[in-house]
Design an enzyme around this catalytic site. Structure first.
Site, PDB file in Angstrom:
ATOM      1  N   HIS A 127       0.879  -1.179   0.000  1.00 56.08           N
ATOM      2  CA  HIS A 127       0.000   0.000   0.000  1.00 56.08           C
ATOM      3  C   HIS A 127       0.915   1.227   0.000  1.00 56.08           C
ATOM      4  O   HIS A 127       2.024   1.172   0.545  1.00 56.08           O
ATOM      5  CB  HIS A 127      -0.847  -0.047   1.278  1.00 56.08           C
ATOM      6  CG  HIS A 127      -1.896   1.001   1.384  1.00 56.08           C
ATOM      7  ND1 HIS A 127      -1.629   2.285   1.783  1.00 56.08           N
ATOM      8  CD2 HIS A 127      -3.241   0.956   1.165  1.00 56.08           C
ATOM      9  CE1 HIS A 127      -2.761   2.986   1.805  1.00 56.08           C
ATOM     10  NE2 HIS A 127      -3.744   2.200   1.433  1.00 56.08           N
ATOM     11  N   ASP A 204       3.066  -4.704   7.910  1.00 56.11           N
ATOM     12  CA  ASP A 204       1.910  -3.820   7.818  1.00 56.11           C
ATOM     13  C   ASP A 204       0.681  -4.715   7.953  1.00 56.11           C
ATOM     14  O   ASP A 204       0.282  -5.397   7.012  1.00 56.11           O
ATOM     15  CB  ASP A 204       1.949  -3.100   6.467  1.00 56.11           C
ATOM     16  CG  ASP A 204       0.668  -2.328   6.194  1.00 56.11           C
ATOM     17  OD1 ASP A 204      -0.225  -2.319   7.066  1.00 56.11           O
ATOM     18  OD2 ASP A 204       0.575  -1.737   5.102  1.00 56.11           O
ATOM     19  N   GLN A 207      -4.484  -5.040   6.852  1.00 57.57           N
ATOM     20  CA  GLN A 207      -5.534  -5.904   6.296  1.00 57.57           C
ATOM     21  C   GLN A 207      -5.663  -7.232   7.033  1.00 57.57           C
ATOM     22  O   GLN A 207      -6.558  -8.019   6.725  1.00 57.57           O
ATOM     23  CB  GLN A 207      -5.259  -6.175   4.812  1.00 57.57           C
ATOM     24  CG  GLN A 207      -5.424  -4.957   3.935  1.00 57.57           C
ATOM     25  CD  GLN A 207      -6.830  -4.371   3.988  1.00 57.57           C
ATOM     26  OE1 GLN A 207      -7.794  -5.044   4.360  1.00 57.57           O
ATOM     27  NE2 GLN A 207      -6.952  -3.104   3.634  1.00 57.57           N
ATOM     28  N   LYS A 230     -10.121  -0.432  10.724  1.00 59.85           N
ATOM     29  CA  LYS A 230     -10.217  -1.642   9.901  1.00 59.85           C
ATOM     30  C   LYS A 230     -10.476  -2.881  10.753  1.00 59.85           C
ATOM     31  O   LYS A 230     -10.548  -3.994  10.231  1.00 59.85           O
ATOM     32  CB  LYS A 230      -8.937  -1.830   9.078  1.00 59.85           C
ATOM     33  CG  LYS A 230      -8.753  -0.774   7.983  1.00 59.85           C
ATOM     34  CD  LYS A 230      -7.705  -1.204   7.008  1.00 59.85           C
ATOM     35  CE  LYS A 230      -7.064  -0.042   6.273  1.00 59.85           C
ATOM     36  NZ  LYS A 230      -7.883   0.502   5.205  1.00 59.85           N
ATOM     37  N   CYS A 370      -4.677   2.646  -3.709  1.00 58.64           N
ATOM     38  CA  CYS A 370      -3.407   3.103  -3.099  1.00 58.64           C
ATOM     39  C   CYS A 370      -2.322   2.051  -3.277  1.00 58.64           C
ATOM     40  O   CYS A 370      -1.530   1.807  -2.348  1.00 58.64           O
ATOM     41  CB  CYS A 370      -3.588   3.449  -1.627  1.00 58.64           C
ATOM     42  SG  CYS A 370      -4.741   4.779  -1.350  1.00 58.64           S
TER      43      CYS A 370
HETATM   44  N1  PLP Z   1      -1.678  -0.660   4.672  1.00 59.83           N
HETATM   45  C1  PLP Z   1      -2.622  -1.352   4.028  1.00 59.83           C
HETATM   46  C2  PLP Z   1      -2.310  -2.730   3.536  1.00 59.83           C
HETATM   47  C3  PLP Z   1      -3.884  -0.795   3.826  1.00 59.83           C
HETATM   48  O1  PLP Z   1      -4.817  -1.493   3.172  1.00 59.83           O
HETATM   49  C4  PLP Z   1      -4.128   0.513   4.325  1.00 59.83           C
HETATM   50  C5  PLP Z   1      -5.435   1.142   4.084  1.00 59.83           C
HETATM   51  O2  PLP Z   1      -6.193   0.745   3.233  1.00 59.83           O
HETATM   52  C6  PLP Z   1      -3.114   1.171   5.002  1.00 59.83           C
HETATM   53  C7  PLP Z   1      -1.897   0.561   5.166  1.00 59.83           C
HETATM   54  C8  PLP Z   1      -3.312   2.544   5.548  1.00 59.83           C
HETATM   55  O3  PLP Z   1      -4.259   2.536   6.565  1.00 59.83           O
HETATM   56  P1  PLP Z   1      -4.810   3.925   7.149  1.00 59.83           P
HETATM   57  O4  PLP Z   1      -5.346   4.702   5.979  1.00 59.83           O
HETATM   58  O5  PLP Z   1      -5.861   3.505   8.101  1.00 59.83           O
HETATM   59  O6  PLP Z   1      -3.672   4.605   7.800  1.00 59.83           O
END
Ligand code: PLP
Length: 412
Positions: A127, A204, A207, A230, A370
């Site tokens: 992401h 990370d 998900q 999430k 993203c």
């Molecule tokens: N990492 C992953 C794999 C994501 O899917 C997302 C958000 O969709 C993020 C990081 C970023 O999360 P946030 O926007 O809640 O900071």
């Protein structure tokens, strides 16, 4: 809490759905966008309301009883979060504003312990939140940024790991699970390679967390980042877990109140972690709400929930396969994967598809998610994505499959 645990003991989707106020109030809604934001669980809302109406005060400052109550609730939230991750101690939990903030924190604070020429290894599947901060670090201090490629089905191609790590790899920063393809990273293989090279591992987990509690000790990683919105909690709250000795060796990211040992006109010293990384007033009510959601999750029957999520994922993949011209992205249903299913319908823009689906009561996301480098590697510009969570059922999948037929008729 007790009543909620009783209700969810069986873990069936309808019972669970009833515990989400927004879904309970919208029986016609087929919500298939939990990878973007999950719905908030009633326990989290109740906890926020309870805190704001009984113990709202700033933390780590006041000596009156109200402030002490806020302190206690906030630090209890840290303890619950540590249990959710099976962390060694609550001091390893840093509250942030979200996964993005947690990842930026590591890129700055751990990043500042690196030197020009050191290597950070990420993957094409990241992401942007776990991509851009490392590019910024590269541009700031001259680290080398290397990329693990993906195979045609979106899984990380770990065969070239030793070569990509080179001799100066200090950190592998990888997604636990892709927000586009649902592909899960083989964490054991990554950790084994990292240990051999003396490198650290950041996962990370944005998900992964909505699919159950995590065990950072069993995973063997060094940092773990996720967002509360999430995993059925409030927005504006995130978590960074880090091994305590690593956090203790890192300089702060943001400066301000609450993160100092002492301040003189000439210099400041730092508080120990986690406070060192929590400058300013933290998201107090949000942390308390998140902890309520995590506590609720800790009581759920995950084997049953996983079995249902897997079966819905298979149902959707099989249904999508039957649609001519539709291109599915991501691993086969037989592979261990998260229930995040992306697809492309050549000639139809995902935004148009999602707008038509919306008129059929379906909430899905279309775009680049993203993850532009991943989409480029998979040869698509944008795609539609259905993401399944514990409150979804077969009716959601059937509604999507029949609405896609309608969307094609309407848009061609
Ligand atoms: N990492 C992953 C794999 C994501 O899917 C997302 C958000 O969709 C993020 C990081 C970023 O999360 P946030 O926007 O809640 O900071």
């Amino acid at each position: 809490m007790g009543a909620s645990t009783l209700l969810t003991g069986c873990g069936d989707a309808n019972t669970l759905r009833a515990e989400f106020p927004l879904l309970a109030a919208a029986p016609e809604l087929h919500y298939l966008d939990s990878a973007a934001t999950s719905q908030i669980h009633r326990s989290a809302l109740d906890a926020v309301l309870h805190h704001e109406t009984t113990s709202r005060a700033n933390v780590a400052r006041g000596t009156y009883r109200l402030a002490e109550a806020a302190d206690l609730a906030f630090e209890n939230a840290r303890r619950t979060t540590a249990r959710f991750l099976n962390a060694t101690s609550a001091d390893e939990i840093v509250f942030t504003s979200g996964a993005t903030a947690s990842l930026n924190l590591v890129a700055h604070a751990f990043g500042n312990t690196l030197q020009a020429g050191d290597r950070v290894l990420i993957s094409v599947a990241e992401h942007h939140s776990n991509f851009v901060p490392w590019q910024m670090l590269r541009d700031r201090i001259g680290i080398e940024l290397a990329l693990i490629p993906v195979r045609a089905d979106g899984q990380l191609d770990l065969a070239r790991l030793p070569e990509l790590m080179g001799s100066r790899c200090r950190l592998l920063a990888l997604t636990h699970c892709s927000n586009v393809t649902g592909a899960r990273t083989d964490v054991a293989a990554v950790v084994a390679a990292a240990r051999q090279a003396g490198a650290r591992v950041l996962l990370d987990g944005a998900q992964a967390v909505q699919h159950g509690p995590q065990d950072v000790r069993a995973l063997g990683v060094d940092f773990y980042a996720f967002s509360g919105h999430k995993c059925f909690g409030p927005g504006g709250i995130g978590v960074l877990w880090g091994r305590h000795e690593l956090l203790a060796a890192m300089p702060p990211f943001l400066g301000g109140g609450g993160m100092i040992g002492g301040v003189t006109p000439a210099l400041s010293t730092w508080a120990p972690p986690p406070q060192r990384f929590e400058a300013g007033t933290p998201p107090i009510a949000q942390a308390i709400g998140l902890a309520a959601a995590l506590e609720w999750m800790l009581g759920l029957p995950w084997p049953q929930i996983h079995a249902r999520e897997d079966s819905l994922c298979r149902q959707l993949i099989e249904g999508l396969r039957a649609i001519s011209d539709l291109r599915l992205l991501g691993p086969d249903a037989a592979v261990s994967r998260a229930p995040i299913i992306s697809f492309e319908m050549p000639g139809l823009h995902p935004h148009d598809i999602c707008q038509v689906l919306d008129t059929h009561g379906l909430a899905l996301r279309g775009g680049h998610h993203c993850a532009q480098p991943l989409l480029a590697a998979l040869g698509v510009e944008s795609c539609s994505r259905a993401s399944i969570a514990l409150y979804n059922d077969a009716a959601d999948i059937e509604a999507l499959l029949s609405a896609l037929d309608a969307a094609r008729r309407e848009l061609t």
